[in-house]
Scaffold this motif. Structure first.
Motif, mmCIF file in Angstrom:
data_model
loop_
_atom_site.group_PDB
_atom_site.id
_atom_site.type_symbol
_atom_site.label_atom_id
_atom_site.label_comp_id
_atom_site.label_asym_id
_atom_site.label_seq_id
_atom_site.Cartn_x
_atom_site.Cartn_y
_atom_site.Cartn_z
ATOM 1 N N ASN A 1 -3.990 -5.855 -1.418
ATOM 2 C CA ASN A 1 -3.805 -4.610 -0.670
ATOM 3 C C ASN A 1 -5.099 -4.067 -0.078
ATOM 4 O OD1 ASN A 1 -1.297 -4.993 -1.627
ATOM 5 N ND2 ASN A 1 -1.086 -3.014 -2.655
ATOM 6 N N VAL B 1 -3.881 -6.309 -6.825
ATOM 7 C CA VAL B 1 -3.762 -5.192 -5.893
ATOM 8 C C VAL B 1 -5.037 -5.069 -5.060
ATOM 9 C CG1 VAL B 1 -3.725 -2.669 -5.786
ATOM 10 C CG2 VAL B 1 -2.080 -3.876 -7.223
ATOM 11 N N TYR C 1 4.833 0.546 -6.498
ATOM 12 C CA TYR C 1 3.658 0.175 -5.710
ATOM 13 C C TYR C 1 3.299 -1.305 -5.876
ATOM 14 C CZ TYR C 1 -1.124 0.168 -3.992
ATOM 15 O OH TYR C 1 -2.277 -0.119 -3.311
#
Lengths: 296, 270
Positions: A54, A50, A109
């Motif tokens: 991200n 992540v 997510y």
């Protein structure tokens, strides 16, 4: 044939498995046979994934964050879980693997069952370097007083405790550092395969990681290396013999494992590294030591 | 103790301050319906060796297990240098300064003799993380361990596996390991069990040698030679109670003690 084995994939996968095996070994050395390693591998891979995908973090700090998450996760699981022993503890750690897997599947997510893609950055050189650094640290550990404390805790917990060793601390620390290693292995693996999904981190993987150590031997740092290398590369070698054999390689592999457990249950490399030899020839004259002690 | 010449311990000549090191008050321990310890109160004073005798099943080992933190008392209290220690976790009792040996020797058999002692070195057991950082194991720790091995006459055995040691050496190694924790009180659970007369004699000398490193020793034993040679004071137990207390002469001729032991073949005990 050997030359064929020395490619990037094999270096990475073998290296990752060695690190995982060392994680299991650290935990087992302090008396905890863990089937939670796939869970920590997942946590490491997802946390770092992540951060790199991200948030655009570089791999190194993301890896540290992944390891830290696993270390604290290990502490959180370890304190309540390590009150139980043996079979119950195996069940608890198995439960951890299932919960983390199902948990990730339900987090939108991180893509749920679809997983995350776009992880990259691991090179064979990074993996090889990591194996050497972690191996070096373990080598230092195996010649340090802490190794004896671990061995004592594993061999006779209550005697070790009565000598002043805080068994809970030792076991939780071993478990949490083992979890951090598994997390790091997860980071490296995830950022090599590009795409990670919850099904990569199931109970079967956890069992395999434990088998590295069971097969190789639990008493020294080389046993897990041996187990990880053999279990990773035997299928690859088998593949060389053509697809006909490849279909049977799991059967062959588990057959060997059963035979090994029957006849050499302590693992292939079962010697214990002596942490320190007595310097009998270079011994200081004992009388002077006695005098010092009598004064204090 | 350091300059007392020939180390005989006639009753009454204590070297310590004589103040209580260990105070046990109305201690009981029940296993199911069985009252293993039934209201025991005793003190161990600074400087003394307390002998505890009694037939098998009298509760002597249970008592030591409670003092060293292995069992929790059902009721009653144990104080060590004034601090309440019943209910403390094992390692805290160990760190406060109570060390013990075991009736059935419990060494770390996969380690060498030296490693057994090094494991117990106080600076490492109390600071395990620092222990890992001390890569070149501190010279001080090795010196300490070798000195203890030497004290017990085990220098030549330092690199031998503890599991391979002859019986007497294994017992001595257990004492050396206990001393590495820098204890104030040493609990010896039948140290002479299974030893012949000559070995017992050597053991008596060894215990005398370690005596000045400790505040006090409590000693369970069936071997009356060892009890007589070492104990400053004796407590006799039977059925979980104290039946007699005093000098070795008084206690060993006490009618209840004689009765408890009558018909028991001492050689078969332990």
């Amino acid at each position: 044939m050997i030359a064929n084995l020395l490619n990037g994939d094999n270096v990475v996968f073998t290296g990752v498995n060695i690190i995982l095996a060392w994680g299991v070994y650290l935990s087992l050395m302090t008396g905890t046979l863990t089937f939670a390693m796939a869970a920590f591998m997942a946590i490491g891979a997802y946390v770092a994934g992540v951060l790199t995908v991200n948030f655009g973090w570089p791999l190194a700090p993301a890896a540290l964050a992944g390891m830290a998450a696993c270390f604290f996760g290990g502490l959180m699981v370890g304190f309540p879980a390590l009150r139980v022993r043996g079979l119950l503890l195996m069940l608890v750690t198995t439960g951890v693997t299932f919960s983390v897997q199902v948990g990730i599947e339900n987090i939108e997510y991180v893509g749920g069952v679809q997983g995350i893609r776009g992880l990259s950055g691991t090179t064979p050189a990074i993996v090889a370097g990591s194996v050497f650094v972690i191996g070096g640290l373990l080598w230092i550990l195996s010649h340090s007083p802490l190794q004896r404390i671990f061995d004592a805790a594993r061999e006779d917990e209550s005697v070790a405790a009565s000598l002043g060793i805080n068994i809970v601390f030792v076991r939780v620390a071993g478990f949490a550092v083992g979890a951090a290693l598994a997390g790091y292995a997860g980071v490296l693996w995830g950022h090599y395969v590009f795409f990670i999904a919850p099904q990569n981190f199931g109970i079967l993987e956890s069992v395999f990681f434990a088998l590295f150590v069971v097969l190789g031997g639990v008493n020294n740092m080389w046993g897990p290396v041996f187990g990880a290398v053999i279990i990773t590369l035997v299928p690859e070698i088998a593949r060389e013999f053509g697809s006909g054999f490849a279909e049977y390689r799991q059967l062959f592999f588990f057959g060997v494992l059963v035979v090994l457990l029957l006849f050499r249950s302590q693992g292939v490399l079962s010697f214990r590294t002596i942490s320190l030899k007595a310097p009998i020839k270079g011994l200081r004259p004992v009388t002077s030591v006695s005098e010092e002690r009598a004064d204090d | 103790m350091t300059d007392s010449g020939p180390e005989t311990n006639p009753p009454g000549t204590l070297d310590g301050t004589g103040k209580p090191v260990l105070e046990i008050d109305s201690l009981t321990k029940a296993f199911g319906g069985i009252q293993a310890i039934d209201g025991v109160s005793l003190t161990v004073n600074d400087g003394e060796i307390l002998g505890i005798v009694g037939p098998n099943g009298a509760g002597k080992t249970v008592l030591i297990n409670m003092v060293s933190g292995f069992y929790r008392p059902t009721s009653g209290s144990i104080r060590f240098n004034g601090q309440k220690i019943d209910g403390l976790p094992l390692h805290k009792v160990g760190r406060l300064g109570i060390a013990r040996t075991f009736q059935n020797i419990r060494l770390f058999n996969r380690m060498t003799a030296l490693e057994n002692v090094l494991t117990a070195i106080k600076q490492h057991t109390t600071h395990p993380i620092l222990a890992a950082l001390a890569f070149a194991p501190s010279r001080q720790g090795i010196d300490e361990a070798m000195e203890l091995l030497d004290l017990m006459g085990l220098t030549a055995r330092a690199n031998q596996g503890a599991g391979e040691l002859p019986y007497g050496d294994a017992r001595r190694l257990e004492i050396a390991r206990a001393l590495a924790t820098k204890p104030k009180l040493l609990l010896l659970d039948e140290p002479a069990a299974g030893m012949n007369e000559q070995e017992t004699g050597e053991l008596i000398e060894d215990i005398r040698k370690v005596r000045n490193r400790l505040d006090a020793i409590a000693l369970i034993e069936h071997d009356m030679t060892l009890i007589r040679a070492l104990s400053d004071r004796i407590i006799a137990m039977n059925y979980g109670k104290i039946v007699a207390e005093g000098s070795s002469k008084e206690v060993l001729s006490h009618p209840e003690v004689v009765e408890a032991y009558l018909g028991t073949d001492e050689e078969e005990d332990g």
